[in-house]
Enzyme design. Structure first.
Site, PDB file in Angstrom:
ATOM      1  CB  CYS A 108     -51.052  99.651 -60.019  1.00  0.00           C
ATOM      2  SG  CYS A 108     -52.710 100.256 -60.392  1.00  0.00           S
ATOM      3  CG  HIS A 213     -52.806  95.811 -57.821  1.00  0.00           C
ATOM      4  ND1 HIS A 213     -52.068  96.727 -57.102  1.00  0.00           N
ATOM      5  CD2 HIS A 213     -53.669  96.527 -58.575  1.00  0.00           C
ATOM      6  CE1 HIS A 213     -52.488  97.954 -57.384  1.00  0.00           C
ATOM      7  NE2 HIS A 213     -53.458  97.859 -58.275  1.00  0.00           N
ATOM      8  CD  GLU A 215     -49.968  94.961 -55.052  1.00  0.00           C
ATOM      9  OE1 GLU A 215     -49.517  94.557 -56.142  1.00  0.00           O
ATOM     10  OE2 GLU A 215     -50.784  95.906 -54.975  1.00  0.00           O
TER      11      GLU A 215
END
Ligand SMILES: [Mn+2]
Length: 239
Positions: A108, A213, A215
Site C-alpha cells: 500500500c 493489502h 496482510e
C-alpha cells in the site's frame, strides 16, 4: 536453521507519537517463517546501516500519504495527511537496503514509497486526478477481508509466479497511486481503470510492491499467503 529477521516499518500516531504496527503484518511474517522486528522511526544513518546489515529483509507497510515535495509536486487539495517522521526514515532506509541487496516487500503506502524513493511520482488523489470510464472503488466500501477489484498480472513476472494466475482479486484501501513509474521498476499488475497496482525489480533478489493489502487476506487467500512465503524465503536465503 535460523529464521530470517524482517524489519517492519511502523506507523506513527501524529498526536501521541505512539509507534504502532498492525498485528496482521507480524502474524503474516511469522506464519511464513520469519521473525518480525519493528523498526525505530528515529535513527541516524549509521544506525540504519547497522540495522540493514543485521536484518535479512524489509517490509514497508501501509500508512499515510507521502509528502508531495518528495516527488516534486505542490500539495493537491485532496492530498491526505502525511507523516514527516516516516517519510524521512523510510526514504533514508530504502537506498541502504538496496545497496545491500536485501529483499524488499512494499504494501500500500509501501509500493508508493518504493516508487517515490526511486524517483517516480504519485497521483495524490485518484478520484480527482484520474479520468476513468468506470471508477473502481479503490477505497472499498466493505471490510478488507473481501476482494473489491481485480488485477491483471503480467506473465513471466515474479508476481505471476507467486500468484500462479493471469488475474487475481484484491482488496483496496488507497486514494493515491503510482503516476510516473520510477526508472528500474516494472509494472506487473494493473487494474481495469488503468492503475498500476504491483511493481518489481527483475534483477534483484526480491523487490516487490503491491497496492492492495495481503496482510488482511493471507489466512483465506493462497496468493496473499504465497506473497509472504516467497518474500520470507528470499530473506532466509540472505540470512
Ligand atoms: Mn486498488
Amino acid at each position: 536453521m535460523k529464521k530470517p529477521l524482517i524489519g517492519v516499518t511502523p506507523s506513527l500516531d501524529q498526536e501521541t507519537k505512539d509507534s504502532t504496527c498492525r498485528p496482521t503484518y507480524l502474524a503474516a511474517i511469522r506464519h511464513a517463517g520469519g521473525i518480525p522486528v519493528i523498526l525505530p522511526l528515529k535513527a541516524e544513518t549509521e544506525d540504519l546501516k547497522q540495522l540493514v546489515e543485521t536484518l535479512d529483509g524489509f517490509l514497508f507497510t501501509g500508512g499515510p500519504d507521502i509528502h508531495p515535495f518528495y516527488f516534486g509536486e505542490e500539495t493537491h487539495e485532496k492530498c491526505g495527511n502525511v507523516s514527516p517522521e516516516r517519510d524521512q526514515m523510510e526514504l533514508s532506509l530504502l537506498p541502504l537496503v538496496m545497496a545491500a541487496k536485501k529483499p524488499v516487500l512494499g504494501i500500500c503506502r509501501g509500493i508508493q514509497l518504493l516508487n517515490v524513493g526511486l524517483g517516480g511520482t504519485l497521483y495524490q488523489d485518484i478520484p480527482s486526478q484520474v479520468t476513468r470510464e468506470f471508477p473502481i472503488a479503490h477505497k472499498q466500501p466493505f471490510h478488507y477481508v473481501s476482494f473489491s477489484h481485480r488485477i491483471a498480472i503480467t506473465p513471466g513476472t515474479r508476481l505471476h509466479t507467486i500468484c500462479q494466475a493471469d488475474s487475481i482479486g484484491v482488496n483496496s484501501s488507497h486514494h493515491q497511486a503510482i503516476k510516473a513509474l520510477a526508472t528500474g521498476l516494472v509494472a506487473t499488475g494493473k487494474t481495469s481503470d488503468g492503475l498500476i497496482e504491483a511493481v518489481e525489480i527483475p534483477d534483484y533478489p526480491f523487490f516487490v510492491g503491491v497496492q492492495w493489502h495481503p496482510e488482511y487476506l493471507w489466512p483465506e487467500d493462497a496468493a496473499a499467503e504465497r506473497l509472504f512465503t516467497f518474500f520470507v524465503t528470499a530473506c532466509s536465503e540472505h540470512a
